[in-house]
Design a protein around this motif. Structure first.
Motif, PDB file in Angstrom:
ATOM      1  N   ILE A  40       0.835  -1.203   0.000  1.00 50.47           N
ATOM      2  CA  ILE A  40       0.000   0.000   0.000  1.00 50.47           C
ATOM      3  C   ILE A  40       0.870   1.254   0.000  1.00 50.47           C
ATOM      4  O   ILE A  40       0.609   2.228  -0.719  1.00 50.47           O
ATOM      5  N   VAL A  41       1.928   1.233   0.811  1.00 52.63           N
ATOM      6  CA  VAL A  41       2.828   2.392   0.877  1.00 52.63           C
ATOM      7  C   VAL A  41       3.508   2.627  -0.470  1.00 52.63           C
ATOM      8  O   VAL A  41       3.624   3.768  -0.952  1.00 52.63           O
TER       9      VAL A  41
ATOM     10  N   TRP B 154       2.445   1.715  -3.492  1.00 55.25           N
ATOM     11  CA  TRP B 154       1.470   2.216  -4.459  1.00 55.25           C
ATOM     12  C   TRP B 154       1.126   3.682  -4.183  1.00 55.25           C
ATOM     13  O   TRP B 154       0.962   4.479  -5.114  1.00 55.25           O
ATOM     14  N   ALA B 155       0.996   4.038  -2.926  1.00 56.22           N
ATOM     15  CA  ALA B 155       0.706   5.435  -2.580  1.00 56.22           C
ATOM     16  C   ALA B 155       1.842   6.353  -3.027  1.00 56.22           C
ATOM     17  O   ALA B 155       1.621   7.450  -3.559  1.00 56.22           O
ATOM     18  N   LEU B 156       3.094   5.896  -2.821  1.00 52.64           N
ATOM     19  CA  LEU B 156       4.252   6.676  -3.249  1.00 52.64           C
ATOM     20  C   LEU B 156       4.275   6.829  -4.771  1.00 52.64           C
ATOM     21  O   LEU B 156       4.541   7.910  -5.305  1.00 52.64           O
TER      22      LEU B 156
ATOM     23  N   LEU C 139       1.685   6.688  -6.875  1.00 57.26           N
ATOM     24  CA  LEU C 139       0.617   7.589  -7.311  1.00 57.26           C
ATOM     25  C   LEU C 139       0.953   9.042  -6.989  1.00 57.26           C
ATOM     26  O   LEU C 139       0.643   9.954  -7.767  1.00 57.26           O
ATOM     27  N   THR C 140       1.612   9.268  -5.860  1.00 58.25           N
ATOM     28  CA  THR C 140       2.009  10.634  -5.497  1.00 58.25           C
ATOM     29  C   THR C 140       3.014  11.195  -6.492  1.00 58.25           C
ATOM     30  O   THR C 140       2.904  12.334  -6.955  1.00 58.25           O
TER      31      THR C 140
END
Length: 749
Positions: free
Chosen positions: A21-22, A24-26, A28-29
């Motif tokens: 999750i981390v 993927w979040a990075l 997308l950011t």
């Protein structure tokens, strides 16, 4: 949560899940930040609708070809048709229908196998088949093979749409090139790599000269003040005067040098100089598509800006040198203010660049370096016609090169012999002293003075060879630059003209034989001169023997000149267009290959092995990139070759005299060796031009190969090789035919 874990249920958010999750979040950011930065930094970017519009240009040759070949499918592949829209569409329908039938049978086999494996292994689709990707593959393959677009399938429609988008991309790049070319921007920014060409562009040497002039004035004024303090009269102070034509010393009888601005933009010839041709008044290479008058007007406006820049540089440097001089003592001096001078030069250069850009933009809004009707013709043909316009792009670049050097700065260093200064004042000047270059070594033979070669040897033959070659090829790419394509044409034209002159002269002498009894007739006078030159004791005079020996070897020399001259004058100038055409043939073939193979590509999705869409489908996806990128990359390769060939051609001829000196030493280099030298130059130029313009298909091949699969333009390479071989055969046949003519003309009746 502990209760769930104790019952054998895994934690919903374990360490591995949190890590994913981390990440993927990075991702997308970063992706969002990239798009935000792109939207802020790129103005006027290209949109999908602009590409579609550029792809649908009515006059685009590639679109017309595909539409004539494939019918409505070549214009809009995703339009549904009731039947085959063209001859080829009918053939494709039969082929696609057969492959679709085979594919459905192939899928049926796999489905039966999947049911059996599911029942036997107790797992959906069995252990060998991927329950996620196999249905996706089968759906993609079956729907991709449906021949529902007028005989063509969905996969073929995708390929064709990508091809059309590739055409749009190439058209946008071509339009940008034509627009920039019309707005006084050449492929090579002036002054290129033209050494020794005086121009009005300020550089570090001009900044140093201005610093030297200011230092000279400061030194004189200090000395004058010392002298004035001991006398009743005060001498006039010296200063640097900024005038309309340069910088001068004023206010005192002291020569601190000058920088004279000379503007020849109104009188210079902007055509490509063909050396000897221009020197005898026959002008230079001219391309009527180029608006030379518009380029001349642009040169006038930029010359005024450059004169203003010279005054601005003086205003920037004057306080720098005043500060430097104030810190100088009798024995100690501040370090050379190189950084401050560079900063001043950078400031005024940036201001000049901005002013020149504004002037060019204003000139481009009202005028164009290419005539309006020609510019429209270049636009209307689309990207496929770029190769035919090579000479126009080259000649605009040549004229702009000449325009950039149409004004110059002539530097005269300070003359300290007119006023003697004490050591305490002259020492700052000595720290800025400029060393004089050594005078070139000269040679003499047969009462002729000429320069020694690059290694100091004296060879009148080498001097003549380099002089003649330089005169023929000089400035063919603009002032100080050489375009080897135009240079080759000049060399070939002169060689063929010389052979034609010999044949015509021989014919005139043969006609004169018929009028030997009419000495007052011009033909009779020619015959009389011939008889006098070859007469001697019993017909064996020196001139007669010399003429006889020359007549035996002359046909072979003329034969070589014809063979080499045809390659120079005809084949080499056509290389850019022929190579471009070869690349187009390969491109059209790749589009046809993509359309045929698209159905096979869809079929390859029906395999059940592996993850994702399967390894056997990878080439098809790379081929989509080939459709999208190849036309645009071909255009980029063409203009890269156009610039590289001039830069390397200029470098080749700059170094040629040095290479010749090292190879030949101090040998005489007679006429036969001269023919050999011309032949070596021909081989080098053919290799340079052909290799450079091979970038037309080498750039797409190599760039697309970075995606994982090479798309080699094999047809283009084969066609290039065949054209080159056939051209050389034609040159040999022509030279042999000319040799027969010369030989027959030399035989006595």
């Amino acid at each position: 949560m502990n209760t769930l874990m104790n019952k054998g249920h895994p934690a919903i958010l374990n360490h591995k899940t949190i890590k994913h999750i981390v990440l993927w979040a990075l991702f997308l950011t970063l992706l969002t930040a990239s798009f935000a930065a792109l939207s802020q930094s790129v103005s006027g970017g290209v949109t999908y609708s602009q590409i579609q519009t550029a792809a649908s240009t009515s006059g685009d040759v590639s679109r017309v070809m595909f539409e004539r070949l494939l019918g409505p499918f070549g214009k809009d592949p995703f339009t549904t048709f009731s039947g085959a829209g063209s001859f080829l569409a009918g053939l494709f329908f039969v082929f696609n229908a057969i492959l679709f039938a085979i594919g459905t049978a192939f899928v049926g086999y796999h489905m039966v196998s999947a049911v059996a494996n599911s029942a036997h292994e107790g797992e959906v689709l069995g252990k060998r088949m991927n329950s996620l990707w196999v249905p996706i593959r089968f759906s993609t393959g079956i729907f991709g093979m449906l021949p529902v677009f007028g005989g063509f399938s969905l996969s073929q429609a995708i390929m064709m749409m990508c091809a059309l988008l590739g055409i749009g991309t190439a058209n946008l790049i071509s339009t940008q090139a034509i627009t920039q070319n019309a707005q006084y921007q050449g492929v090579i920014a002036p002054p290129g790599i033209a050494p020794g060409v005086q121009s009005s562009a300020v550089d570090s040497s001009i900044a140093h000269q201005i610093a030297m002039m200011n230092l000279c004035v400061l030194s004189y004024n200090k000395y004058a003040n010392l002298m004035g303090s001991d006398s009743s009269s005060s001498p006039d102070a010296a200063f640097i005067a900024i005038k309309n034509d340069g910088l001068y010393t004023a206010g005192a009888p002291m020569d601190c040098g000058s920088i004279v601005f000379t503007d020849t933009s109104s009188t210079v010839d902007y055509r490509s100089n063909t050396g000897v041709l221009q020197s005898i008044g026959l002008g230079g290479f001219r391309n009527n598509a180029v608006d030379y008058e518009s380029i001349k007007e642009m040169a006038k406006s930029t010359s005024k800006i450059r004169m203003t820049t010279l005054g601005n540089l003086q205003n920037e440097i004057a306080p720098i040198m005043t500060e430097w001089f104030s810190g100088a003592a009798e024995e100690t001096f501040p370090p050379y203010p190189g950084e401050k001078l560079s900063a001043a030069l950078k400031k005024v250069s940036e201001d000049e660049m901005s002013a020149v850009k504004q002037a060019m933009t204003a000139a481009g809004a009202a005028n164009s370096s290419v005539k309006g009707n020609i510019e429209s013709s270049m636009m209307n043909g689309g990207w496929m016609t770029m190769g035919a316009w090579y000479s126009t792009f080259a000649e605009v670049n040549s004229a702009l090169q000449t325009a950039a050097t149409s004004s110059r700065l002539d530097v005269a260093p300070p003359d300290f012999s007119k006023t003697k200064l004490p050591d305490t004042v002259s020492k700052p000047l000595l720290s800025f002293a400029i060393k004089k270059q050594a005078e070139p070594q000269t040679c003499g033979a047969l009462m002729i003075k000429y320069s020694a070669n690059a290694i100091g040897n004296c060879s009148i033959g080498q001097s003549f060879s380099t002089f003649l070659i330089e005169k023929v090829v000089s400035n063919t790419g603009g002032e100080g630059m050489i375009n080897p394509v135009i240079a080759s044409k000049n060399i070939g034209d002169w060689m063929l003209t010389a052979v034609a002159g010999v044949i015509v002269g021989k014919g005139a002498l043969m006609v004169a034989e018929k009028f030997s009894k009419m000495p007052l007739n011009p033909l009779g006078l020619i015959n009389a001169v011939k008889n006098y030159a070859t007469a001697g004791d019993s017909g064996g005079g020196f001139l007669s023997v010399l003429a006889g020996g020359t007549s035996k070897i002359a046909p072979y020399i003329l034969l070589a000149m014809v063979s080499i001259g045809i390659v120079y004058a005809v084949y080499i100038p056509f290389v850019p267009y022929l190579t471009w055409f070869s690349g187009l043939v390969s491109y059209i073939a790749s589009v046809i290959e993509g359309l045929v193979a698209a159905q096979v590509w869809s079929f390859s999705h029906l395999h059940t092995d592996g993850e994702g869409m399967g390894q056997k489908t990878e080439k098809g996806y790379v081929y989509i990139l080939n459709m999208l990128l190849r036309p645009g990359l071909m255009v980029i390769g063409f203009f890269m070759a156009s610039g590289i060939v001039t830069l390397l051609g200029t470098f080749f001829f700059q170094q040629f005299a040095t290479a010749l000196a090292n190879v030949q030493g101090d040998t005489v280099t007679g006429p036969l060796i001269f023919i050999g030298i011309v032949g070596v130059v021909m081989i080098a130029l053919v290799s340079l031009i052909q290799t450079a313009f091979n970038l037309i298909y080498e750039v797409p091949d190599r760039v697309i190969a970075w995606f994982g699969h090479g798309m080699e333009a094999r047809l283009a390479k084969e066609m290039d090789s065949k054209v080159e071989g056939d051209s050389k055969s034609l040159a040999r046949w022509t030279s042999q035919s000319t040799g027969n003519v010369i030989g027959n003309a030399s035989k006595p009746e």
